[in-house]
Design a protein around this motif. Structure first.
Motif, PDB file in Angstrom:
ATOM      1  N   ALA A  28      64.332  45.355 -36.844  1.00  0.00           N
ATOM      2  CA  ALA A  28      63.954  46.651 -37.650  1.00  0.00           C
ATOM      3  C   ALA A  28      65.088  48.460 -37.260  1.00  0.00           C
ATOM      4  N   THR A  29      64.830  48.384 -35.913  1.00  0.00           N
ATOM      5  CA  THR A  29      65.858  49.978 -35.443  1.00  0.00           C
ATOM      6  C   THR A  29      67.360  49.520 -36.046  1.00  0.00           C
ATOM      7  N   PHE A  30      68.111  48.284 -36.018  1.00  0.00           N
ATOM      8  CA  PHE A  30      69.251  48.118 -36.354  1.00  0.00           C
ATOM      9  C   PHE A  30      68.976  48.567 -37.735  1.00  0.00           C
ATOM     10  N   GLU A  31      68.249  47.864 -38.645  1.00  0.00           N
ATOM     11  CA  GLU A  31      68.205  47.746 -40.315  1.00  0.00           C
ATOM     12  C   GLU A  31      68.020  49.210 -40.610  1.00  0.00           C
ATOM     13  N   ALA A  32      67.224  50.122 -40.418  1.00  0.00           N
ATOM     14  CA  ALA A  32      66.600  51.164 -39.877  1.00  0.00           C
ATOM     15  C   ALA A  32      68.535  51.743 -40.686  1.00  0.00           C
ATOM     16  N   ILE A  33      69.084  51.663 -39.198  1.00  0.00           N
ATOM     17  CA  ILE A  33      70.763  52.307 -38.999  1.00  0.00           C
ATOM     18  C   ILE A  33      71.917  51.772 -40.301  1.00  0.00           C
ATOM     19  N   GLU A  34      71.492  50.809 -40.244  1.00  0.00           N
ATOM     20  CA  GLU A  34      72.371  49.987 -41.425  1.00  0.00           C
ATOM     21  C   GLU A  34      71.839  49.139 -42.040  1.00  0.00           C
ATOM     22  N   PRO A  35      71.531  49.319 -43.206  1.00  0.00           N
ATOM     23  CA  PRO A  35      70.777  48.486 -44.508  1.00  0.00           C
ATOM     24  C   PRO A  35      71.769  46.861 -44.073  1.00  0.00           C
ATOM     25  N   GLY A  36      71.353  46.018 -43.836  1.00  0.00           N
ATOM     26  CA  GLY A  36      71.682  44.843 -43.314  1.00  0.00           C
ATOM     27  C   GLY A  36      71.545  43.763 -42.355  1.00  0.00           C
ATOM     28  N   ALA A  37      71.659  44.886 -41.376  1.00  0.00           N
ATOM     29  CA  ALA A  37      72.506  45.096 -40.118  1.00  0.00           C
ATOM     30  C   ALA A  37      71.054  43.601 -39.213  1.00  0.00           C
ATOM     31  N   GLY A  38      69.425  44.095 -39.602  1.00  0.00           N
ATOM     32  CA  GLY A  38      68.711  43.316 -38.884  1.00  0.00           C
ATOM     33  C   GLY A  38      68.998  41.755 -39.091  1.00  0.00           C
ATOM     34  N   ARG A  39      69.886  41.562 -40.647  1.00  0.00           N
ATOM     35  CA  ARG A  39      69.605  39.875 -40.449  1.00  0.00           C
ATOM     36  C   ARG A  39      71.004  39.349 -39.668  1.00  0.00           C
ATOM     37  N   SER A  40      71.949  40.555 -40.110  1.00  0.00           N
ATOM     38  CA  SER A  40      73.250  40.235 -39.217  1.00  0.00           C
ATOM     39  C   SER A  40      73.210  40.183 -37.391  1.00  0.00           C
ATOM     40  N   ILE A  41      72.336  41.219 -37.305  1.00  0.00           N
ATOM     41  CA  ILE A  41      72.343  41.086 -35.709  1.00  0.00           C
ATOM     42  C   ILE A  41      71.355  39.693 -35.636  1.00  0.00           C
ATOM     43  N   GLY A  42      70.271  39.376 -36.026  1.00  0.00           N
ATOM     44  CA  GLY A  42      69.549  38.331 -36.045  1.00  0.00           C
ATOM     45  C   GLY A  42      70.356  36.729 -35.667  1.00  0.00           C
ATOM     46  N   ARG A  43      72.015  36.928 -36.762  1.00  0.00           N
ATOM     47  CA  ARG A  43      72.051  36.116 -36.322  1.00  0.00           C
ATOM     48  C   ARG A  43      72.949  36.166 -35.552  1.00  0.00           C
ATOM     49  N   TYR A  44      73.664  37.319 -34.233  1.00  0.00           N
ATOM     50  CA  TYR A  44      74.343  37.411 -32.943  1.00  0.00           C
ATOM     51  C   TYR A  44      73.370  37.160 -32.626  1.00  0.00           C
ATOM     52  N   LEU A  45      71.888  37.297 -32.578  1.00  0.00           N
ATOM     53  CA  LEU A  45      71.514  36.958 -31.057  1.00  0.00           C
ATOM     54  C   LEU A  45      71.314  35.859 -31.127  1.00  0.00           C
ATOM     55  N   THR A  46      70.902  34.608 -32.139  1.00  0.00           N
ATOM     56  CA  THR A  46      70.332  33.897 -32.583  1.00  0.00           C
ATOM     57  C   THR A  46      71.433  32.983 -31.481  1.00  0.00           C
ATOM     58  N   SER A  47      72.983  33.442 -31.524  1.00  0.00           N
ATOM     59  CA  SER A  47      74.536  33.106 -30.795  1.00  0.00           C
ATOM     60  C   SER A  47      74.356  33.004 -29.861  1.00  0.00           C
ATOM     61  N   ALA A  48      74.346  34.360 -29.437  1.00  0.00           N
ATOM     62  CA  ALA A  48      73.971  34.958 -27.745  1.00  0.00           C
ATOM     63  C   ALA A  48      72.643  33.713 -27.139  1.00  0.00           C
ATOM     64  N   ARG A  49      71.909  33.681 -27.718  1.00  0.00           N
ATOM     65  CA  ARG A  49      71.088  32.876 -27.063  1.00  0.00           C
ATOM     66  C   ARG A  49      71.033  31.241 -26.766  1.00  0.00           C
ATOM     67  N   SER A  50      71.939  30.836 -27.710  1.00  0.00           N
ATOM     68  CA  SER A  50      72.774  29.515 -27.743  1.00  0.00           C
ATOM     69  C   SER A  50      73.266  29.170 -26.684  1.00  0.00           C
ATOM     70  N   THR A  51      74.508  30.782 -26.820  1.00  0.00           N
ATOM     71  CA  THR A  51      76.247  30.335 -25.395  1.00  0.00           C
ATOM     72  C   THR A  51      75.015  30.875 -24.485  1.00  0.00           C
ATOM     73  N   TYR A  52      74.208  31.375 -24.285  1.00  0.00           N
ATOM     74  CA  TYR A  52      73.700  31.776 -22.794  1.00  0.00           C
ATOM     75  C   TYR A  52      73.330  30.615 -22.434  1.00  0.00           C
ATOM     76  N   ARG A  53      72.376  29.835 -23.246  1.00  0.00           N
ATOM     77  CA  ARG A  53      71.554  28.386 -22.489  1.00  0.00           C
ATOM     78  C   ARG A  53      72.811  27.543 -22.370  1.00  0.00           C
TER      79      ARG A  53
END
Length: 521
Positions: free
Chosen positions: A112-137
């Protein structure tokens, strides 16, 4: 394995203590030699006038790695430590932006914070974090706990099916990978900052390490009450429980070997507190000291796995000036962890890593205020402040001292950092409220820890210095000689140092598996 084979550990930092504890549990007769008067190494502490400072690591990340280590020894992190989850995890101040950004303790609020800074970033960083979690595991399951003595355990479906993607993540720099998800400069800096934990820059770090964002943006940042000296003390207690003999003021001077075509360790020579020569015999030697120092000082040239010409092609992680401040009154503008990012931080990184190097000014800073969470680190009515200024790895920058008694260059860097924090965080009287001050510089890292080039961290995590390319944790020349700590596999950071201790056990067992050892040992 002989049940009472003798093992000598060089270095009493977290990696040395952890290795000693695990080998003690394995049945070795373990002696640990620490050159300084106290254990802890870079994860040290310093106290004066009612203030107590951690002088090294201050981010407790990857809690499952700590808990796994403790469980190997028949206990748990919950039994050994009192952990506080920080919320916000950290606060970020940006040059030319009035309002800081708080990174929260959960994913949803951060998106939500990132979305407020850049519209659309919430969804984009959501994908980024999903990738980060998968790569970490994937990294936990198949890479971080591997000695890379054999690559056969990597030939499994999880890895093979992702081989193409893993190749791209290794070859593409982190900053370019981040640019695929967000355009706002501030968000790119938040996602790129974990490269600094790895002693690198976003442009030099493989994008595989975007997995780090899972740790701070989703998994959370913790603090052990009592500071990181509490972590060190817990591991020391466990090592002694396993029968380890710890000798402080014992400076290793040489690793001894027998004669023959295949030399094998026979012990370690060291100087005791009086400077008298001593010897600790051993069938196994583990150096948790700086790898460069181990190879180029403690071994003769003909027995070196990593000679001087190998080091000439390596990239050192940054050094730092550390500023320890006792401050009168409160500092509510600062979180427990605060980051200060310059607008042109590419210039910061270039000054640190590109020859001819120079000290960034202004610099991107890290500030820790543990008194926000821990009442024991400062007297009542005062705050404990730790400022870290990343610098080129160069002992020539100088050493620090107490009460502005360090070298002029170091004290000047400290003065500028204090002014920068005061201005950016809106604390105009910060300098006037300082009642205690101590600085540390690159020369201190070189003198106190035999750190290669005075680096605060060790070799940077570039592509050529990550995973199996970072180097072996066993000598290829001397039988019975092993390495642990941030300068060998798997790399920089307290969790990595704990894993490096476990990798020594795997080497000694001949275990080439890719995963963590079963609990308990």
């Amino acid at each position: 394995m002989n049940e009472r084979s003798r093992a000598v550990i060089i270095g009493g930092g977290i990696a040395g203590l952890a290795t000693a504890a695990l080998l003690g549990r394995e049945g070795y007769d373990v002696t640990l030699l620490e050159a300084r008067s106290e254990v802890g190494g870079r994860a040290g502490s310093w106290a004066r006038d009612g203030f107590r400072f951690d002088t090294g690591p201050s981010w407790y990340l990857m809690p499952e790695v700590f808990d796994h280590f403790y469980r190997l020894l028949g206990t748990s992190a919950a039994e050994q430590l009192t952990l506080t989850r920080l919320d916000p995890g950290y606060r970020v101040f940006f040059e030319n932006h009035d309002e800081p950004v708080d990174v929260a303790a959960d994913r949803a609020r951060n998106l939500a914070t990132f979305e407020a800074i850049e519209p659309g970033a919430g969804r984009s960083i959501g994908r980024y974090l999903t990738s980060a979690r998968s790569t970490y595991r994937l990294a936990l399951a198949h890479f971080l706990y591997s000695t890379f003595a054999s690559f056969r355990p990597l030939l499994v479906a999880d890895v093979i099916l992702r081989a193409g993607r893993l190749g791209r993540l290794l070859l593409q720099p982190l900053d370019r990978f981040i640019a695929r998800f967000v355009t706002d400069h501030r968000l790119r800096q938040i996602l790129g900052y974990p490269a600094v934990f790895l002693g690198s820059a976003p442009s030099m770090t493989p994008s595989m390490y975007h997995l780090m964002s899972h740790l701070d943006l989703e998994d959370g940042v913790y603090y052990p009450q009592g500071g990181f000296s509490a972590v060190i003390e817990s591991i020391r207690r466990l090592a002694e429980r396993e029968g380890v003999t710890i000798i402080t003021d014992a400076r290793a001077t040489a690793i001894e070997t027998g004669d023959g075509a295949h030399p094998r360790v026979t012990g370690v020579r060291y100087a005791d507190a009086d400077g008298s020569p001593r010897e600790a015999p051993a069938e196994v030697v583990v150096s948790a000291a700086d790898l460069h120092h181990t190879e180029t000082t403690l071994l003769p040239s003909e027995l070196r796995t990593y000679p001087d010409d190998w080091w000439s092609t390596r990239v050192a992680g940054p050094s730092a000036v550390l500023v320890l401040l006792g401050v009168r009154g409160g500092l509510p503008a600062l979180s427990h962890h605060s980051l200060f990012f310059t607008e042109d931080w590419d210039d910061n990184f270039q000054r640190i890593f590109t020859e001819p190097t120079s000290v960034p000014d202004p610099a991107s800073l890290y500030v820790c205020r543990p008194s926000a969470t821990d009442d024991t680190v400062a007297p009542a009515g005062h705050e404990n402040l730790f400022i870290l200024v990343p610098l080129p790895a160069s002992p020539g920058i100088g050493a620090g001292g107490e009460d502005e008694g360090g070298d002029d260059t170091v004290e000047g860097i400290a003065d500028r950092a204090i002014r920068q924090v005061a201005r950016w965080a809106g604390i105009p009287d910060l300098a006037e409220r300082v009642v205690l001050r101590r600085t540390l510089g690159p020369a201190d890292f070189a003198r106190d820890f035999n750190s290669w080039k005075g680096s605060a961290l060790g070799p940077s995590h570039t592509l050529r210095q990550s995973a199996f390319l970072r180097g072996r944790n066993a000598s290829s020349v001397v039988d019975g000689l092993y390495y642990a700590g941030g300068t060998t596999v798997p790399g920089i950071g307290l969790p990595m140092c704990l894993i490096s201790a476990e990798l020594v056990v795997k080497r000694l067992r001949g275990d080439v598996s890719a995963g963590a050892l079963p609990e308990p040992l």
